[in-house]
Write a protein that holds these residues in place. Structure first.
Motif, PDB file in Angstrom:
ATOM      1  N   LYS A   1       0.903  -1.119  -0.010  1.00 47.45           N
ATOM      2  CA  LYS A   1       0.097   0.066   0.024  1.00 47.45           C
ATOM      3  C   LYS A   1       0.910   1.268   0.140  1.00 47.45           C
ATOM      4  O   LYS A   1       2.045   1.468   0.978  1.00 47.45           O
ATOM      5  CB  LYS A   1      -0.922  -0.068   1.147  1.00 47.45           C
ATOM      6  N   VAL A   2       0.428   2.328  -0.940  1.00 48.21           N
ATOM      7  CA  VAL A   2       1.174   3.350  -1.114  1.00 48.21           C
ATOM      8  C   VAL A   2       0.413   4.553  -1.151  1.00 48.21           C
ATOM      9  O   VAL A   2      -0.766   4.495  -1.849  1.00 48.21           O
ATOM     10  CB  VAL A   2       2.120   3.340  -2.257  1.00 48.21           C
ATOM     11  N   ALA A   3       0.853   5.673  -0.551  1.00 48.43           N
ATOM     12  CA  ALA A   3      -0.032   6.862  -0.547  1.00 48.43           C
ATOM     13  C   ALA A   3       0.666   7.933  -0.919  1.00 48.43           C
ATOM     14  O   ALA A   3       1.830   8.121  -0.804  1.00 48.43           O
ATOM     15  CB  ALA A   3      -0.706   7.149   0.755  1.00 48.43           C
ATOM     16  N   PHE A   4       0.197   8.984  -1.922  1.00 48.46           N
ATOM     17  CA  PHE A   4       0.791  10.109  -2.289  1.00 48.46           C
ATOM     18  C   PHE A   4       0.294  11.273  -1.776  1.00 48.46           C
ATOM     19  O   PHE A   4      -1.030  11.476  -1.869  1.00 48.46           O
ATOM     20  CB  PHE A   4       0.862  10.252  -3.643  1.00 48.46           C
ATOM     21  N   LEU A   5       0.830  12.235  -0.988  1.00 53.89           N
ATOM     22  CA  LEU A   5       0.092  13.339  -0.578  1.00 53.89           C
ATOM     23  C   LEU A   5       0.691  14.854  -1.347  1.00 53.89           C
ATOM     24  O   LEU A   5       1.910  14.894  -1.279  1.00 53.89           O
ATOM     25  CB  LEU A   5       0.307  13.648   0.777  1.00 53.89           C
ATOM     26  N   GLN A   6      -0.150  15.654  -1.816  1.00 61.10           N
ATOM     27  CA  GLN A   6       0.312  16.798  -2.486  1.00 61.10           C
ATOM     28  C   GLN A   6      -0.003  18.166  -1.561  1.00 61.10           C
ATOM     29  O   GLN A   6      -1.358  18.169  -1.062  1.00 61.10           O
ATOM     30  CB  GLN A   6      -0.409  17.028  -4.054  1.00 61.10           C
ATOM     31  N   SER A   7       1.035  18.702  -1.048  1.00 61.10           N
ATOM     32  CA  SER A   7       0.859  19.745  -0.260  1.00 61.10           C
ATOM     33  C   SER A   7       1.068  21.224  -1.152  1.00 61.10           C
ATOM     34  O   SER A   7       0.601  21.042  -2.382  1.00 61.10           O
ATOM     35  CB  SER A   7       2.051  19.981   0.852  1.00 61.10           C
ATOM     36  N   SER A   8       1.506  22.152  -0.604  1.00 60.66           N
ATOM     37  CA  SER A   8       1.884  23.541  -1.362  1.00 60.66           C
ATOM     38  C   SER A   8       2.748  23.345  -2.385  1.00 60.66           C
ATOM     39  O   SER A   8       3.955  23.535  -1.898  1.00 60.66           O
ATOM     40  CB  SER A   8       1.971  24.687  -0.403  1.00 60.66           C
TER      41      SER A   8
ATOM     42  N   VAL B   1      -3.352   3.498  -2.650  1.00 61.92           N
ATOM     43  CA  VAL B   1      -4.784   3.747  -1.915  1.00 61.92           C
ATOM     44  C   VAL B   1      -5.156   5.480  -1.774  1.00 61.92           C
ATOM     45  O   VAL B   1      -6.153   5.544  -1.313  1.00 61.92           O
ATOM     46  CB  VAL B   1      -4.661   3.162  -0.493  1.00 61.92           C
ATOM     47  N   TYR B   2      -4.096   6.105  -2.079  1.00 66.05           N
ATOM     48  CA  TYR B   2      -4.381   7.586  -1.879  1.00 66.05           C
ATOM     49  C   TYR B   2      -3.442   8.303  -2.964  1.00 66.05           C
ATOM     50  O   TYR B   2      -2.223   8.267  -2.970  1.00 66.05           O
ATOM     51  CB  TYR B   2      -4.111   8.129  -0.480  1.00 66.05           C
ATOM     52  N   TRP B   3      -4.114   8.944  -3.813  1.00 66.83           N
ATOM     53  CA  TRP B   3      -3.365   9.859  -4.882  1.00 66.83           C
ATOM     54  C   TRP B   3      -4.186  10.876  -5.502  1.00 66.83           C
ATOM     55  O   TRP B   3      -4.518  10.622  -6.422  1.00 66.83           O
ATOM     56  CB  TRP B   3      -2.692   8.823  -5.851  1.00 66.83           C
ATOM     57  N   PRO B   4      -4.721  11.883  -4.634  1.00 68.13           N
ATOM     58  CA  PRO B   4      -5.832  12.817  -4.999  1.00 68.13           C
ATOM     59  C   PRO B   4      -5.329  13.609  -6.291  1.00 68.13           C
ATOM     60  O   PRO B   4      -5.868  14.224  -6.899  1.00 68.13           O
ATOM     61  CB  PRO B   4      -5.864  13.610  -3.947  1.00 68.13           C
ATOM     62  N   ALA B   5      -3.911  13.634  -6.564  1.00 71.36           N
ATOM     63  CA  ALA B   5      -3.415  14.631  -7.773  1.00 71.36           C
ATOM     64  C   ALA B   5      -3.598  13.923  -9.010  1.00 71.36           C
ATOM     65  O   ALA B   5      -3.761  14.517  -9.933  1.00 71.36           O
ATOM     66  CB  ALA B   5      -1.934  14.892  -7.530  1.00 71.36           C
TER      67      ALA B   5
ATOM     68  N   VAL C   1      -5.725  10.528  -9.243  1.00 71.21           N
ATOM     69  CA  VAL C   1      -7.079   9.776  -9.026  1.00 71.21           C
ATOM     70  C   VAL C   1      -7.965  10.492  -7.994  1.00 71.21           C
ATOM     71  O   VAL C   1      -7.531  11.058  -6.909  1.00 71.21           O
ATOM     72  CB  VAL C   1      -6.778   8.231  -8.676  1.00 71.21           C
ATOM     73  N   ASP C   2      -9.241  10.156  -8.293  1.00 71.40           N
ATOM     74  CA  ASP C   2     -10.042  11.150  -7.611  1.00 71.40           C
ATOM     75  C   ASP C   2     -10.406  10.179  -6.194  1.00 71.40           C
ATOM     76  O   ASP C   2     -11.779   9.776  -5.994  1.00 71.40           O
ATOM     77  CB  ASP C   2     -11.641  10.907  -8.171  1.00 71.40           C
ATOM     78  N   PHE C   3      -9.294  10.137  -5.203  1.00 74.00           N
ATOM     79  CA  PHE C   3      -9.431   9.704  -3.918  1.00 74.00           C
ATOM     80  C   PHE C   3     -10.020  10.858  -2.841  1.00 74.00           C
ATOM     81  O   PHE C   3      -9.611  11.914  -3.121  1.00 74.00           O
ATOM     82  CB  PHE C   3      -7.962   9.335  -3.394  1.00 74.00           C
ATOM     83  N   LYS C   4     -10.772  10.386  -2.013  1.00 73.03           N
ATOM     84  CA  LYS C   4     -11.222  11.357  -1.127  1.00 73.03           C
ATOM     85  C   LYS C   4     -10.554  11.532   0.262  1.00 73.03           C
ATOM     86  O   LYS C   4      -9.807  10.452   0.594  1.00 73.03           O
ATOM     87  CB  LYS C   4     -13.123  11.007  -0.862  1.00 73.03           C
ATOM     88  N   HIS C   5     -10.356  12.617   0.879  1.00 67.52           N
ATOM     89  CA  HIS C   5      -9.641  12.800   2.005  1.00 67.52           C
ATOM     90  C   HIS C   5     -10.169  11.961   3.078  1.00 67.52           C
ATOM     91  O   HIS C   5      -9.461  11.520   3.822  1.00 67.52           O
ATOM     92  CB  HIS C   5      -9.364  14.512   2.442  1.00 67.52           C
ATOM     93  N   ASP C   6     -11.337  11.846   3.387  1.00 66.08           N
ATOM     94  CA  ASP C   6     -11.977  10.858   4.480  1.00 66.08           C
ATOM     95  C   ASP C   6     -11.653   9.578   4.094  1.00 66.08           C
ATOM     96  O   ASP C   6     -11.469   8.949   5.386  1.00 66.08           O
ATOM     97  CB  ASP C   6     -13.537  10.882   4.285  1.00 66.08           C
ATOM     98  N   SER C   7     -11.308   8.987   3.016  1.00 66.27           N
ATOM     99  CA  SER C   7     -10.667   7.776   2.958  1.00 66.27           C
ATOM    100  C   SER C   7      -9.470   7.517   3.551  1.00 66.27           C
ATOM    101  O   SER C   7      -9.034   6.325   4.131  1.00 66.27           O
ATOM    102  CB  SER C   7     -10.732   7.294   1.536  1.00 66.27           C
ATOM    103  N   LEU C   8      -8.618   8.499   3.562  1.00 61.08           N
ATOM    104  CA  LEU C   8      -7.283   8.409   4.172  1.00 61.08           C
ATOM    105  C   LEU C   8      -7.590   8.447   5.598  1.00 61.08           C
ATOM    106  O   LEU C   8      -7.021   7.775   6.437  1.00 61.08           O
ATOM    107  CB  LEU C   8      -6.553   9.507   3.625  1.00 61.08           C
TER     108      LEU C   8
END
Length: 440
Positions: free
Chosen positions: A6-13, A39-43, A45-52
């Protein structure tokens, strides 16, 4: 069937460039994507913050955090990623150092907000005002990610090279080196004739590297650096390569880059330190005291060449651990050119052979860590320092002029050069000012 990681990507500023660098790898992604459960890459794919938020703590193995900590939301999300991920990678120079955004630390946050929303020349609104709705709130100062949460891996670059991203992911996945092909790269090289780079004195690892790559470096006139690992056999030019590795003390700056990349890619020892292509090879040598290659069943010629290079690095740790962009730049220092004044980037057209500093341009190569492969320099653009500094907690502009006036063909005194650097922080600490506690 193997369990996916499982891998997640977060985009900040940020500008999204680090994610773009990963996507730019194109077919190279095929080797790692089957092993990943993103499992999380909102930049992308349309992952929702609540899912994280809903995931159990520690549920995700690897989290990539891109961007600077400019807003309160950035800080909250970074802490959320730390809770949900077992390993955190500071992904790019924004996360590692604060990047260009950190230059705002020179001013009070309210001054910066007022300037941005009501005073900037680019504003077209007749009655500009600071927005109040749906705003995340701004942190008073930008700090590097590791001052917000603990970080396991630093991957510098604006953006990081795709090779560095792959190395980190493959290391964390525990993947093995690619299988060896029967023949060496030389047999499939367009320069395997009178134009051979080895015969012209350039360090090229084609004689011992597996064939099969689709994007051949040599097609662009660049040497093979061993991406596909060792071949089961060597080419007829292996003797020339062996001869060149006998005298690594005399290695040129351009060949030094080839050497770092070879050891990282060929031996499958990834760039985990984030700054230096040879960093983790040195760490391994220090821990084990061994200079043997970690690969088995190599042709004797290949093992001898790789072992000589490992031994060279073991005996030159200071030389490799603080390598600068200049060390990996093929341009000539001590050229026929001489800096007599500082030029702006738009003044004139520099040639591709001489050091850009000696041609009059401010290039941050002497104070910037190696690892990028000199990408900017290859397109005739000065280094701007995105891989970070080679020394910290010092006045970088002062340090720069001291190095340049002593080691480069510069007609200016230290004082004269320093006066001509109009924006000292913007030049020498463009990517790293957020690490400077004098601006907190």
């Amino acid at each position: 069937m193997a369990v996916k990681v499982k891998v997640a990507f977060l985009q900040s500023s940020d500008c999204w460039g680090c994610h773009q660098s990963l996507l730019n790898a194109h077919l190279g992604l095929l080797n790692i994507l089957p092993s990943l459960d993103i499992v999380y890459w909102p930049a992308v794919v349309d992952f929702k913050h609540d899912s994280l938020k809903a995931r159990p703590d520690g549920d995700i193995l690897v989290g990539f955090v891109e961007g600077s900590m400019r807003t309160n939301a950035d800080i909250e999300n970074a802490k959320l990623m730390r809770a949900k991920c077992q390993l955190i990678i500071a992904f790019g120079s924004c996360a590692c150092y604060g990047n260009v955004h950190g230059l705002a630390n020179q001013w009070d946050i309210q001054e910066a907000i007022t300037r941005k929303f009501t005073e900037a020349e680019s504003i077209t609104n007749e009655n500009p005002k600071e927005p109040k709705e749906h705003m995340p709130g701004f942190a008073s100062k930008i700090v590097p990610l590791d001052e917000i949460i603990s970080v396991d891996v630093f991957m510098a670059g604006c953006p990081p090279k795709p090779e560095a991203i792959f190395s980190a992911v493959e290391f964390l996945l525990g993947q093995k080196p690619q299988p060896m092909s029967e023949t060496a790269f030389c047999n499939d090289c367009s320069l395997n004739n009178e134009n051979c780079l080895l015969e012209k004195g350039t360090l090229c690892f084609g004689p011992i590297t597996s064939t099969g790559c689709t994007l051949k470096c040599t097609d662009d006139g660049n040497p093979c650096v061993g991406c596909l690992g060792p071949a089961k056999s060597v080419s007829s030019r292996v003797g020339k390569l062996a001869q060149m590795t006998e005298n690594l003390e005399q290695i040129s700056s351009g060949d030094k880059k080839n050497l770092y990349e070879f050891l990282t890619l060929f031996l499958n020892i990834p760039l985990m330190a984030g700054f230096d292509l040879a960093g983790d090879i040195l760490q391994q040598v220090k821990k084990t005291g061994e200079t043997q290659t970690p690969l088995a069943n190599l042709p004797n010629e290949t093992e001898n060449i790789a072992t000589k290079i490992m031994a060279f690095l073991k005996n030159h740790r200071d030389f490799t651990e603080i390598s600068t962009v200049c060390d990996t730049c093929p341009r000539k220092i001590g050229s026929k050119s001489q800096m007599t004044k500082v030029k702006r980037d738009y003044e004139g057209l520099p040639n591709m052979d001489d050091c850009l500093i000696e041609q009059g341009y401010l290039c941050a190569g002497p104070i910037t860590r190696a690892g990028c492969g000199g990408l900017c320099l290859k397109v005739n653009t000065p280094c701007s320092g995105c891989y970070g500094q080679t020394a910290w907690n010092v006045d970088q502009a002062e340090r720069y002029v001291d190095i340049v006036t002593k080691g480069y063909n510069v007609a200016l005194s230290k004082e004269e050069l320093l006066v001509q650097i109009k924006d000292k922080l913007g030049f020498a600490e463009k990517f790293t000012l957020a690490t400077n506690k004098n601006y907190r």
